[in-house]
Design a protein around this motif. Structure first.
Motif, PDB file in Angstrom:
ATOM      1  N   GLY A  21      -9.125 -15.385   8.029  1.00 59.04           N
ATOM      2  CA  GLY A  21      -8.063 -16.116   7.359  1.00 59.04           C
ATOM      3  C   GLY A  21      -7.569 -17.223   8.270  1.00 59.04           C
ATOM      4  O   GLY A  21      -7.299 -16.995   9.453  1.00 59.04           O
ATOM      5  N   THR A  22      -7.490 -18.429   7.742  1.00 62.93           N
ATOM      6  CA  THR A  22      -7.037 -19.561   8.546  1.00 62.93           C
ATOM      7  C   THR A  22      -5.513 -19.636   8.547  1.00 62.93           C
ATOM      8  O   THR A  22      -4.844 -19.045   7.694  1.00 62.93           O
ATOM      9  N   GLU A  23      -4.978 -20.367   9.501  1.00 63.95           N
ATOM     10  CA  GLU A  23      -3.527 -20.504   9.580  1.00 63.95           C
ATOM     11  C   GLU A  23      -2.957 -21.264   8.389  1.00 63.95           C
ATOM     12  O   GLU A  23      -1.769 -21.141   8.087  1.00 63.95           O
ATOM     13  N   ASP A  24      -3.803 -22.043   7.695  1.00 62.62           N
ATOM     14  CA  ASP A  24      -3.314 -22.755   6.509  1.00 62.62           C
ATOM     15  C   ASP A  24      -3.526 -21.958   5.222  1.00 62.62           C
ATOM     16  O   ASP A  24      -3.399 -22.493   4.123  1.00 62.62           O
ATOM     17  N   GLY A  25      -3.873 -20.658   5.354  1.00 65.04           N
ATOM     18  CA  GLY A  25      -3.870 -19.771   4.194  1.00 65.04           C
ATOM     19  C   GLY A  25      -5.185 -19.566   3.477  1.00 65.04           C
ATOM     20  O   GLY A  25      -5.231 -18.890   2.454  1.00 65.04           O
ATOM     21  N   ARG A  26      -6.291 -20.111   4.001  1.00 65.79           N
ATOM     22  CA  ARG A  26      -7.586 -19.909   3.349  1.00 65.79           C
ATOM     23  C   ARG A  26      -8.230 -18.618   3.839  1.00 65.79           C
ATOM     24  O   ARG A  26      -8.064 -18.233   4.990  1.00 65.79           O
ATOM     25  N   ALA A  27      -8.966 -17.964   2.956  1.00 66.74           N
ATOM     26  CA  ALA A  27      -9.711 -16.756   3.315  1.00 66.74           C
ATOM     27  C   ALA A  27     -11.192 -17.029   3.095  1.00 66.74           C
ATOM     28  O   ALA A  27     -11.586 -17.504   2.025  1.00 66.74           O
ATOM     29  N   MET A  28     -12.010 -16.737   4.111  1.00 64.80           N
ATOM     30  CA  MET A  28     -13.423 -17.103   4.046  1.00 64.80           C
ATOM     31  C   MET A  28     -14.296 -16.017   4.653  1.00 64.80           C
ATOM     32  O   MET A  28     -13.831 -15.188   5.433  1.00 64.80           O
ATOM     33  N   VAL A  29     -15.570 -16.055   4.280  1.00 61.71           N
ATOM     34  CA  VAL A  29     -16.586 -15.277   4.970  1.00 61.71           C
ATOM     35  C   VAL A  29     -17.512 -16.290   5.638  1.00 61.71           C
ATOM     36  O   VAL A  29     -18.101 -17.148   4.976  1.00 61.71           O
ATOM     37  N   LYS A  30     -17.621 -16.199   6.966  1.00 60.24           N
ATOM     38  CA  LYS A  30     -18.377 -17.172   7.752  1.00 60.24           C
ATOM     39  C   LYS A  30     -18.939 -16.512   9.006  1.00 60.24           C
ATOM     40  O   LYS A  30     -18.493 -15.439   9.412  1.00 60.24           O
ATOM     41  N   GLN A  31     -19.887 -17.205   9.637  1.00 61.68           N
ATOM     42  CA  GLN A  31     -20.256 -16.833  10.992  1.00 61.68           C
ATOM     43  C   GLN A  31     -19.226 -17.479  11.908  1.00 61.68           C
ATOM     44  O   GLN A  31     -18.968 -18.686  11.817  1.00 61.68           O
ATOM     45  N   ILE A  32     -18.629 -16.678  12.776  1.00 59.08           N
ATOM     46  CA  ILE A  32     -17.483 -17.122  13.568  1.00 59.08           C
ATOM     47  C   ILE A  32     -17.884 -17.242  15.035  1.00 59.08           C
ATOM     48  O   ILE A  32     -18.431 -16.298  15.616  1.00 59.08           O
ATOM     49  N   LYS A  33     -17.599 -18.396  15.629  1.00 62.86           N
ATOM     50  CA  LYS A  33     -17.870 -18.608  17.049  1.00 62.86           C
ATOM     51  C   LYS A  33     -16.644 -19.242  17.703  1.00 62.86           C
ATOM     52  O   LYS A  33     -15.820 -19.862  17.037  1.00 62.86           O
ATOM     53  N   PHE A  34     -16.534 -19.065  19.022  1.00 61.35           N
ATOM     54  CA  PHE A  34     -15.435 -19.690  19.739  1.00 61.35           C
ATOM     55  C   PHE A  34     -15.562 -21.208  19.663  1.00 61.35           C
ATOM     56  O   PHE A  34     -16.662 -21.764  19.772  1.00 61.35           O
ATOM     57  N   GLY A  35     -14.426 -21.883  19.480  1.00 64.59           N
ATOM     58  CA  GLY A  35     -14.415 -23.336  19.446  1.00 64.59           C
ATOM     59  C   GLY A  35     -14.340 -23.928  20.843  1.00 64.59           C
ATOM     60  O   GLY A  35     -14.184 -23.212  21.839  1.00 64.59           O
ATOM     61  N   ARG A  36     -14.429 -25.237  20.916  1.00 64.59           N
ATOM     62  CA  ARG A  36     -14.385 -25.913  22.211  1.00 64.59           C
ATOM     63  C   ARG A  36     -13.007 -25.800  22.850  1.00 64.59           C
ATOM     64  O   ARG A  36     -12.880 -25.599  24.057  1.00 64.59           O
ATOM     65  N   ASP A  37     -11.963 -25.913  22.035  1.00 63.44           N
ATOM     66  CA  ASP A  37     -10.598 -25.827  22.549  1.00 63.44           C
ATOM     67  C   ASP A  37     -10.086 -24.397  22.465  1.00 63.44           C
ATOM     68  O   ASP A  37     -10.401 -23.656  21.526  1.00 63.44           O
ATOM     69  N   THR A  38      -9.287 -24.001  23.434  1.00 66.06           N
ATOM     70  CA  THR A  38      -8.725 -22.656  23.466  1.00 66.06           C
ATOM     71  C   THR A  38      -7.938 -22.363  22.187  1.00 66.06           C
ATOM     72  O   THR A  38      -7.143 -23.193  21.733  1.00 66.06           O
ATOM     73  N   GLY A  39      -8.189 -21.198  21.605  1.00 64.96           N
ATOM     74  CA  GLY A  39      -7.465 -20.800  20.404  1.00 64.96           C
ATOM     75  C   GLY A  39      -8.058 -21.319  19.116  1.00 64.96           C
ATOM     76  O   GLY A  39      -7.483 -21.104  18.045  1.00 64.96           O
ATOM     77  N   THR A  40      -9.209 -21.998  19.191  1.00 65.84           N
ATOM     78  CA  THR A  40      -9.862 -22.494  17.978  1.00 65.84           C
ATOM     79  C   THR A  40     -11.227 -21.831  17.808  1.00 65.84           C
ATOM     80  O   THR A  40     -11.795 -21.279  18.757  1.00 65.84           O
ATOM     81  N   PHE A  41     -11.740 -21.933  16.586  1.00 70.91           N
ATOM     82  CA  PHE A  41     -13.021 -21.312  16.269  1.00 70.91           C
ATOM     83  C   PHE A  41     -13.853 -22.269  15.421  1.00 70.91           C
ATOM     84  O   PHE A  41     -13.317 -23.094  14.678  1.00 70.91           O
ATOM     85  N   ASP A  42     -15.163 -22.136  15.555  1.00 71.22           N
ATOM     86  CA  ASP A  42     -16.096 -22.892  14.728  1.00 71.22           C
ATOM     87  C   ASP A  42     -16.682 -21.945  13.690  1.00 71.22           C
ATOM     88  O   ASP A  42     -17.084 -20.818  14.018  1.00 71.22           O
ATOM     89  N   LEU A  43     -16.725 -22.391  12.442  1.00 74.23           N
ATOM     90  CA  LEU A  43     -17.160 -21.551  11.327  1.00 74.23           C
ATOM     91  C   LEU A  43     -18.448 -22.111  10.736  1.00 74.23           C
ATOM     92  O   LEU A  43     -18.504 -23.283  10.356  1.00 74.23           O
ATOM     93  N   PHE A  44     -19.466 -21.262  10.643  1.00 81.90           N
ATOM     94  CA  PHE A  44     -20.787 -21.704  10.210  1.00 81.90           C
ATOM     95  C   PHE A  44     -21.212 -20.996   8.924  1.00 81.90           C
ATOM     96  O   PHE A  44     -20.891 -19.828   8.702  1.00 81.90           O
ATOM     97  N   SER A  45     -21.958 -21.734   8.097  1.00 85.55           N
ATOM     98  CA  SER A  45     -22.523 -21.198   6.866  1.00 85.55           C
ATOM     99  C   SER A  45     -24.002 -20.886   7.075  1.00 85.55           C
ATOM    100  O   SER A  45     -24.624 -21.353   8.028  1.00 85.55           O
TER     101      SER A  45
END
Length: 207
Positions: free
Chosen positions: A150-174
């Motif tokens: 679930g994103t901070e802006d309220g979206r709910a998704m199913v994704k491959q989740i990886k750490f993002g470049r910036d601390t506290g962020t994530f990259d989401l892949f299909s």
């Protein structure tokens, strides 16, 4: 999807009696694949086969069957579509009810329906995903894998989740190459999935 209120307790009974699926297949003169489908719940036995099963296992037909354990589908998760997950299960309701997989307890489990095709062919629209409702923040076991988030802006998704470049962020892949990745997403929560049931195999339950 199909409607039902009963399920076959075959896997549990085979375990209790120490009988392998291939042994049961030989006893019934059916294929191993057919027995596997009975155990998984993908197929239901005819009245004649139910009687054969009960005789082969030394139990009554009634003992072989039990009421399906319902889990409320709390909402939908997006796989390419933007959706909002509304967890109404705690309020005693849901979009509809489905049978819990035999190897999962309904207690503490959330079921959600997939909308979109960004994870196809791994996960298709209409599939039901089960995951633990007792998550707090980001479950690190899900990072690097496919999970529910679930994103901070309220979206709910199913994704491959990886750490993002910036601390506290994530990259989401299909999985579907027609859907580009999302980079630098801030997540409110993320949890690994426990089971995925294909749309064609989902057992609906009337409450």
């Amino acid at each position: 999807m199909h409607e039902s209120g009963m399920r076959l307790r075959l896997g549990q009974i085979l375990t209790e009696k120490g009988i392998k699926q291939r042994q049961l297949a030989e006893m019934l003169d059916v294929s191993n694949g057919y027995v596997s489908q009975l155990v998984s719940g993908k197929r239901q036995p005819s009245p004649e086969l139910l009687l054969q099963l009960s005789q082969a296992l030394g139990v009554t037909p009634t003992h072989l069957m039990e009421p399906s354990r319902p889990v409320a589908v709390a909402g939908r998760v997006g796989a390419g579509n933007t959706v909002e997950l509304v967890d109404s299960y705690a309020k005693g309701g849901g979009l509809f009810y489905v049978a819990a997989p035999e190897d999962l307890s309904p207690s503490g489990i959330v079921a959600v329906e997939v909308r979109g095709d960004s994870m196809s062919p791994l996960i298709e629209e209409g599939d039901i995903i089960f995951f633990s409702r007792y998550f707090h923040g980001i479950d690190e076991d899900v990072v690097g894998h496919v999970g529910i988030c679930g994103t901070e802006d309220g979206r709910a998704m199913v994704k491959q989740i990886k750490f993002g470049r910036d601390t506290g962020t994530f990259d989401l892949f299909s999985v579907n190459p027609n859907h580009p990745p999302e980079y630098g997403v801030k997540l409110a929560w993320a949890a690994p999935w426990r089971r995925i049931i294909r749309k064609r195999d989902v057992e609906l339950i009337e409450i």
